[in-house]
Design a protein around this motif. Structure first.
Motif, PDB file in Angstrom:
ATOM      1  N   LEU A 155      17.915  30.232  56.878  1.00  0.00           N
ATOM      2  CA  LEU A 155      17.069  30.771  56.698  1.00  0.00           C
ATOM      3  C   LEU A 155      15.747  31.560  57.018  1.00  0.00           C
ATOM      4  N   ALA A 156      15.693  31.211  57.973  1.00  0.00           N
ATOM      5  CA  ALA A 156      14.285  31.499  58.723  1.00  0.00           C
ATOM      6  C   ALA A 156      14.046  32.655  59.958  1.00  0.00           C
ATOM      7  N   GLU A 157      14.912  32.817  59.801  1.00  0.00           N
ATOM      8  CA  GLU A 157      15.780  34.927  60.917  1.00  0.00           C
ATOM      9  C   GLU A 157      15.763  35.267  59.892  1.00  0.00           C
ATOM     10  N   LEU A 158      16.474  35.007  58.588  1.00  0.00           N
ATOM     11  CA  LEU A 158      16.484  36.283  58.077  1.00  0.00           C
ATOM     12  C   LEU A 158      15.387  36.588  57.491  1.00  0.00           C
ATOM     13  N   ASP A 159      14.503  35.463  56.629  1.00  0.00           N
ATOM     14  CA  ASP A 159      13.096  35.615  56.126  1.00  0.00           C
ATOM     15  C   ASP A 159      12.316  36.624  57.270  1.00  0.00           C
ATOM     16  N   HIS A 160      12.373  36.338  58.680  1.00  0.00           N
ATOM     17  CA  HIS A 160      11.057  36.557  59.358  1.00  0.00           C
ATOM     18  C   HIS A 160      11.655  37.976  59.717  1.00  0.00           C
ATOM     19  N   GLN A 161      13.030  38.313  59.816  1.00  0.00           N
ATOM     20  CA  GLN A 161      13.805  39.914  59.248  1.00  0.00           C
ATOM     21  C   GLN A 161      13.443  40.416  59.027  1.00  0.00           C
ATOM     22  N   VAL A 162      12.980  39.608  58.352  1.00  0.00           N
ATOM     23  CA  VAL A 162      12.504  41.166  56.278  1.00  0.00           C
ATOM     24  C   VAL A 162      11.208  41.426  56.446  1.00  0.00           C
ATOM     25  N   GLN A 163      10.156  40.293  57.018  1.00  0.00           N
ATOM     26  CA  GLN A 163       8.942  39.895  56.958  1.00  0.00           C
ATOM     27  C   GLN A 163       8.391  40.571  57.847  1.00  0.00           C
ATOM     28  N   GLN A 164       8.684  41.341  59.220  1.00  0.00           N
ATOM     29  CA  GLN A 164       9.052  42.195  60.554  1.00  0.00           C
ATOM     30  C   GLN A 164       9.383  43.144  59.603  1.00  0.00           C
ATOM     31  N   SER A 165      10.098  43.927  59.289  1.00  0.00           N
ATOM     32  CA  SER A 165      10.761  45.130  58.257  1.00  0.00           C
ATOM     33  C   SER A 165       9.712  45.498  57.921  1.00  0.00           C
ATOM     34  N   GLN A 185       6.384  44.581  57.293  1.00  0.00           N
ATOM     35  CA  GLN A 185       5.509  44.205  57.597  1.00  0.00           C
ATOM     36  C   GLN A 185       5.139  46.064  58.840  1.00  0.00           C
ATOM     37  N   LYS A 186       6.187  46.411  59.095  1.00  0.00           N
ATOM     38  CA  LYS A 186       6.498  48.253  59.727  1.00  0.00           C
ATOM     39  C   LYS A 186       7.065  49.331  58.868  1.00  0.00           C
ATOM     40  N   GLY A 187       6.977  48.789  57.696  1.00  0.00           N
ATOM     41  CA  GLY A 187       6.229  50.274  56.571  1.00  0.00           C
ATOM     42  C   GLY A 187       8.046  49.972  55.621  1.00  0.00           C
ATOM     43  N   ALA A 188       8.877  49.364  55.753  1.00  0.00           N
ATOM     44  CA  ALA A 188      10.183  48.595  55.031  1.00  0.00           C
ATOM     45  C   ALA A 188       9.126  48.549  53.529  1.00  0.00           C
ATOM     46  N   ARG A 189      10.224  48.704  52.004  1.00  0.00           N
ATOM     47  CA  ARG A 189       9.824  48.567  51.523  1.00  0.00           C
ATOM     48  C   ARG A 189      10.828  48.066  50.634  1.00  0.00           C
ATOM     49  N   ALA A 190      10.623  46.452  50.120  1.00  0.00           N
ATOM     50  CA  ALA A 190      11.730  45.377  49.543  1.00  0.00           C
ATOM     51  C   ALA A 190      11.471  45.638  47.601  1.00  0.00           C
ATOM     52  N   SER A 197      14.447  49.489  51.695  1.00  0.00           N
ATOM     53  CA  SER A 197      14.432  50.798  51.662  1.00  0.00           C
ATOM     54  C   SER A 197      13.555  51.116  52.747  1.00  0.00           C
ATOM     55  N   ASP A 198      13.267  52.819  52.463  1.00  0.00           N
ATOM     56  CA  ASP A 198      12.601  53.532  53.536  1.00  0.00           C
ATOM     57  C   ASP A 198      11.731  52.673  54.228  1.00  0.00           C
ATOM     58  N   ILE A 199      12.921  52.291  55.415  1.00  0.00           N
ATOM     59  CA  ILE A 199      13.583  51.592  56.923  1.00  0.00           C
ATOM     60  C   ILE A 199      12.623  52.694  57.681  1.00  0.00           C
ATOM     61  N   PRO A 200      12.090  52.353  58.869  1.00  0.00           N
ATOM     62  CA  PRO A 200      11.379  53.281  59.712  1.00  0.00           C
ATOM     63  C   PRO A 200      12.644  53.002  61.184  1.00  0.00           C
ATOM     64  N   ILE A 201      12.566  53.578  62.238  1.00  0.00           N
ATOM     65  CA  ILE A 201      13.080  52.989  63.466  1.00  0.00           C
ATOM     66  C   ILE A 201      12.701  51.829  63.874  1.00  0.00           C
ATOM     67  N   TYR A 253      15.873  48.403  61.344  1.00  0.00           N
ATOM     68  CA  TYR A 253      17.105  49.765  61.304  1.00  0.00           C
ATOM     69  C   TYR A 253      17.833  48.455  62.784  1.00  0.00           C
ATOM     70  N   GLU A 254      17.223  47.918  63.076  1.00  0.00           N
ATOM     71  CA  GLU A 254      18.545  47.662  64.696  1.00  0.00           C
ATOM     72  C   GLU A 254      19.038  46.229  64.447  1.00  0.00           C
ATOM     73  N   GLU A 255      18.643  45.886  63.785  1.00  0.00           N
ATOM     74  CA  GLU A 255      19.849  44.591  64.206  1.00  0.00           C
ATOM     75  C   GLU A 255      20.590  43.895  63.081  1.00  0.00           C
ATOM     76  N   GLU A 256      21.351  42.655  63.076  1.00  0.00           N
ATOM     77  CA  GLU A 256      22.393  42.662  62.831  1.00  0.00           C
ATOM     78  C   GLU A 256      21.304  41.842  61.302  1.00  0.00           C
ATOM     79  N   PHE A 257      22.024  41.268  60.012  1.00  0.00           N
ATOM     80  CA  PHE A 257      21.172  40.717  58.543  1.00  0.00           C
ATOM     81  C   PHE A 257      21.790  40.273  58.455  1.00  0.00           C
ATOM     82  N   PHE A 258      21.797  38.417  58.178  1.00  0.00           N
ATOM     83  CA  PHE A 258      22.846  37.890  58.137  1.00  0.00           C
ATOM     84  C   PHE A 258      22.514  37.157  56.843  1.00  0.00           C
ATOM     85  N   GLY A 259      22.730  37.360  55.521  1.00  0.00           N
ATOM     86  CA  GLY A 259      22.406  36.624  54.390  1.00  0.00           C
ATOM     87  C   GLY A 259      22.389  38.281  53.419  1.00  0.00           C
TER      88      GLY A 259
END
Length: 454
Positions: free
Chosen positions: A310-320, A322-327, A347-351, A356-362
């Motif tokens: 759970l913590a890893e998935l949320d970290h990936q979402v928040q980092q994305s 913060q760098k421009g993706a939209r939830a 959506s609107d996921i930046p390189i 953009y680069e990792e597996e999301f397991f959730g």
């Protein structure tokens, strides 16, 4: 790592287990070797009878096995029941097909007789994950046991009761005690076990790190391995596709097992002409899903297996984000007991972002828009993974290009990626190597012996 059943829906520690000591590991290895010496001579008919008996146990007690799976890793109960029944299917499949798959194959040469014979190797170590705690094991064990090998299971530390139950099923079905054994050990013991001379080969389903570690240890000992690792599977929808069918399938393909599947659709690559329609349809479907107790048959999405996931998935979402993706939907853990993360769409996921680069397991869907098939294939192949790919089109030329050009171990056209005992399963690139299931799977752990007689 603690070996324990911890209910992911509540956080409650239900039962803990002591890891077995080196002396017991030695005893189990000795038993496996001793059993193999006689087991590999047992006729196919007898092994098939035992494997069919295992299938009977799986089907007859499917609800009980399902409750155990759901308790330990949180999958919705209906999915767990289906998993138990699928394990019965793979048992029956190999009970019927193994004699044909492993029959001598005659080859015409300058000899009076020449042929290929398939013979078992011995004890095979299986290092298995928690996400499909029965299926991952049975799809290894059924062909391995029919080939005449014996199995040793090192299961994930959060599904110990599933691991013990699987060994019990094989014993109750009639297999000799040493034909299939569970080792309650931590990952720190894997290298020691792989290096033992009595282990002839190993298979692992899990992370890239775990796979690389196992392969390195086995490589030093010159031992065969099969690896099924991560995936960041594309789900491509082109202009000509049946968009409504694609949307309905996309929900299942992303939410299966609470999104915790290597072959789940993760990157939704949409042709611009249908992207708005697909996006809106997916949002509506995600918002209608019921989140809750995985033991409730009406629940669509249960908890993730562990707090760390759970913590890893949320970290990936928040980092994305913060760098421009939209939830568009979801985007944060639910404020309730257990490891619950809501269905989420980015959506609107930046390189350069995790999305953009990792597996999301959730249960997180990643949306990308492309101009057409050229860009879709390029984006699909841009990942280091290559497990599965789903693509949607009604155009024959597009279909043929997708089949030919997508870099994946399996390509499904107008359907979700899934494993099937009748078809080989596995990946390329950093998704691993080797194949499970079908004829290719049963021949991974045999000596393919050339025989030439003058």
């Amino acid at each position: 790592m603690t070996i324990a059943t911890i209910n992911p829906a509540t956080g409650e520690t239900v039962k803990t287990f002591e890891a077995i000591a080196d002396a017991e590991i030695e005893a189990k290895l000795a038993k496996a070797q001793q059993t193999f010496e006689s087991y590999h001579r047992i006729p196919f008919a007898q092994k098939a009878q035992w494997l069919n008996a295992a299938a009977d146990l799986l089907e007859g007690q499917a609800a009980d096995w399902a409750k155990l799976m759901t308790l330990e890793m949180g999958k919705p109960i209906q999915g767990a029941i289906s998993e138990a029944k699928k394990c019965a299917w793979v048992c029956r499949y190999y009970a019927e097909q193994a004699p044909h798959f492993l029959a001598d194959v005659a080859v015409e040469t300058d000899a009076s007789r020449s042929f290929v014979r398939y013979q078992p190797l011995g004890a095979i170590l299986a290092v298995m994950p928690w996400n499909f705690p029965f299926w991952q094991v049975f799809r290894f064990a059924a062909p391995a046991l029919m080939a005449g090998n014996v199995g040793l299971l090192k299961h994930a530390s959060n599904v110990p009761q599933c691991a013990l139950a699987i060994a019990d099923i094989f014993r109750e079905a009639g297999f000799p005690d040493g034909a299939f054994q569970t080792l309650l050990v931590g990952s720190d013991k894997v290298a020691q076990i792989v290096a033992d001379d009595r282990i002839k080969a190993a298979t692992l389903t899990g992370s890239e790190f775990a796979g690389a570690s196992l392969a390195a240890t086995a490589g030093k000992a010159i031992k065969k391995t099969v690896l099924e690792l991560g995936g960041s599977d594309p789900f491509i929808v082109l202009d000509s596709a049946d968009v409504e069918s694609a949307i309905a399938t996309a929900v299942t393909a992303r939410m299966l097992n609470n999104g915790q599947s290597c072959i789940a659709a993760k990157r939704f690559i949409l042709a611009e002409a249908i992207a708005d329609r697909f996006e809106q349809g997916l949002i509506e479907k995600f918002q209608s899903l019921k989140i809750g107790d995985p033991m409730d048959a009406t629940t669509d999405v249960g908890p993730l297996a562990t707090p760390d996931i759970l913590a890893e998935l949320d970290h990936q979402v928040q980092q994305s984000v913060q760098k421009g993706a939209r939830a568009l939907v979801g985007g944060a853990p639910l404020d309730r007991p257990g490891n619950f993360y809501p269905p989420t769409i980015l959506s609107d996921i930046p390189i350069g972002t995790p999305a953009y680069e990792e597996e999301f397991f959730g249960p997180v869907a990643l949306l990308f828009r492309v101009a057409g098939i050229d860009e879709a294939i390029k984006l699909a192949n841009s990942t280091p993974f290559g497990l599965g790919a789903s693509a949607w089109t009604a155009d024959d030329a597009e279909r043929d290009r997708l089949i030919e050009e997508l870099q994946a171990g399996c390509v499904f056209i107008n359907g979700l990626v899934k494993s099937d005992p009748r078809l080989p399963f596995g990946g390329i690139k950093r998704s691993g190597y080797g194949r499970e299931l079908s004829v290719e799977g049963i021949r991974e752990f045999v000596n393919i012996k050339t025989v030439w007689v003058k």
